[in-house]
Design a protein around this motif. Structure first.
Motif, PDB file in Angstrom:
ATOM      1  N   LYS A  99      78.361   2.182  15.514  1.00  0.00           N
ATOM      2  CA  LYS A  99      79.789   1.356  16.429  1.00  0.00           C
ATOM      3  C   LYS A  99      80.119   2.289  17.219  1.00  0.00           C
ATOM      4  O   LYS A  99      80.433   4.151  16.919  1.00  0.00           O
ATOM      5  CB  LYS A  99      80.375   0.609  15.900  1.00  0.00           C
ATOM      6  N   GLU A 127      82.365   5.358  16.657  1.00  0.00           N
ATOM      7  CA  GLU A 127      82.716   5.530  15.173  1.00  0.00           C
ATOM      8  C   GLU A 127      81.374   6.354  14.742  1.00  0.00           C
ATOM      9  O   GLU A 127      81.278   6.758  13.518  1.00  0.00           O
ATOM     10  CB  GLU A 127      82.331   4.108  14.557  1.00  0.00           C
ATOM     11  N   SER A 144      81.283  -3.021  21.859  1.00  0.00           N
ATOM     12  CA  SER A 144      82.759  -4.577  21.608  1.00  0.00           C
ATOM     13  C   SER A 144      83.444  -4.270  22.367  1.00  0.00           C
ATOM     14  O   SER A 144      84.117  -3.054  23.113  1.00  0.00           O
ATOM     15  CB  SER A 144      83.337  -4.937  20.398  1.00  0.00           C
ATOM     16  N   GLU A 181      89.346  -6.777  22.010  1.00  0.00           N
ATOM     17  CA  GLU A 181      90.277  -5.549  21.347  1.00  0.00           C
ATOM     18  C   GLU A 181      90.372  -5.603  19.399  1.00  0.00           C
ATOM     19  O   GLU A 181      89.972  -6.137  19.625  1.00  0.00           O
ATOM     20  CB  GLU A 181      91.662  -6.126  21.298  1.00  0.00           C
ATOM     21  N   ASP A 182      90.826  -5.035  18.871  1.00  0.00           N
ATOM     22  CA  ASP A 182      90.163  -5.176  17.703  1.00  0.00           C
ATOM     23  C   ASP A 182      90.540  -6.196  16.825  1.00  0.00           C
ATOM     24  O   ASP A 182      89.930  -7.108  16.087  1.00  0.00           O
ATOM     25  CB  ASP A 182      90.903  -3.710  16.418  1.00  0.00           C
ATOM     26  N   ILE A 183      91.706  -6.349  17.086  1.00  0.00           N
ATOM     27  CA  ILE A 183      92.471  -7.900  16.761  1.00  0.00           C
ATOM     28  C   ILE A 183      91.673  -9.170  16.848  1.00  0.00           C
ATOM     29  O   ILE A 183      91.678 -10.378  16.488  1.00  0.00           O
ATOM     30  CB  ILE A 183      94.029  -8.404  17.342  1.00  0.00           C
ATOM     31  N   GLN A 190      88.465  -9.004  18.202  1.00  0.00           N
ATOM     32  CA  GLN A 190      87.523  -9.104  17.355  1.00  0.00           C
ATOM     33  C   GLN A 190      87.740  -9.223  15.910  1.00  0.00           C
ATOM     34  O   GLN A 190      86.591  -9.712  15.344  1.00  0.00           O
ATOM     35  CB  GLN A 190      87.002  -6.916  17.329  1.00  0.00           C
ATOM     36  N   ASP A 191      88.455  -9.008  15.205  1.00  0.00           N
ATOM     37  CA  ASP A 191      88.002  -9.386  14.028  1.00  0.00           C
ATOM     38  C   ASP A 191      88.837 -10.844  14.007  1.00  0.00           C
ATOM     39  O   ASP A 191      88.400 -11.385  12.547  1.00  0.00           O
ATOM     40  CB  ASP A 191      90.119  -8.808  13.281  1.00  0.00           C
ATOM     41  N   ARG A 235      79.560 -10.960  19.285  1.00  0.00           N
ATOM     42  CA  ARG A 235      79.458  -9.193  19.618  1.00  0.00           C
ATOM     43  C   ARG A 235      78.373  -8.040  20.607  1.00  0.00           C
ATOM     44  O   ARG A 235      77.744  -9.421  21.311  1.00  0.00           O
ATOM     45  CB  ARG A 235      78.804  -8.007  18.700  1.00  0.00           C
TER      46      ARG A 235
END
Length: 102
Positions: free
Chosen positions: A40, A43, A70, A73-75, A77-78, A84
């Motif tokens: 990612k 990371e 991506s 936003e993280d929220i 994506q979760d 993806r």
């Protein structure tokens, strides 16, 4: 009132139709399986070992090193982990880039 007829007359050729082309088979399941362990962006700092081959307009294949990139936003994506986005640079020409989503 008669409706106008739409279509191409015999002997008329659309200028955007290719006269020469190559066909490729695309195995979506195999392609997607290559993307399971993609590093990612943000990371991972190094060179991705995940390489996929994609045909160019001239019919040659180019190998790209792929990372997950991506744009959610993280929220979000979760909430939608099956969507993806990826980015990559050509192995032989880092200036050649690709972006795609699955």
């Amino acid at each position: 009132m008669e409706k106008p007829r739409l279509g191409i007359s015999e002997g008329v050729r659309k200028s955007n139709m290719p006269s020469d082309y190559k066909l490729f088979e695309f195995d979506y399941t195999k392609f997607k399986s290559k993307l399971i362990n993609v590093p990612k962006r943000g990371e991972f700092f190094g060179q991705s070992s995940v390489i996929v081959s994609v045909p160019n307009p001239d019919g040659t294949l180019t190998d790209y090193r792929i990372i997950e990139a991506s744009n959610f936003e993280d929220i979000l994506q979760d909430k939608f982990p099956e969507i993806r986005s990826f980015a990559g640079n050509a192995v032989d020409n880092s200036g050649s880039v690709i972006r795609f989503s699955v």
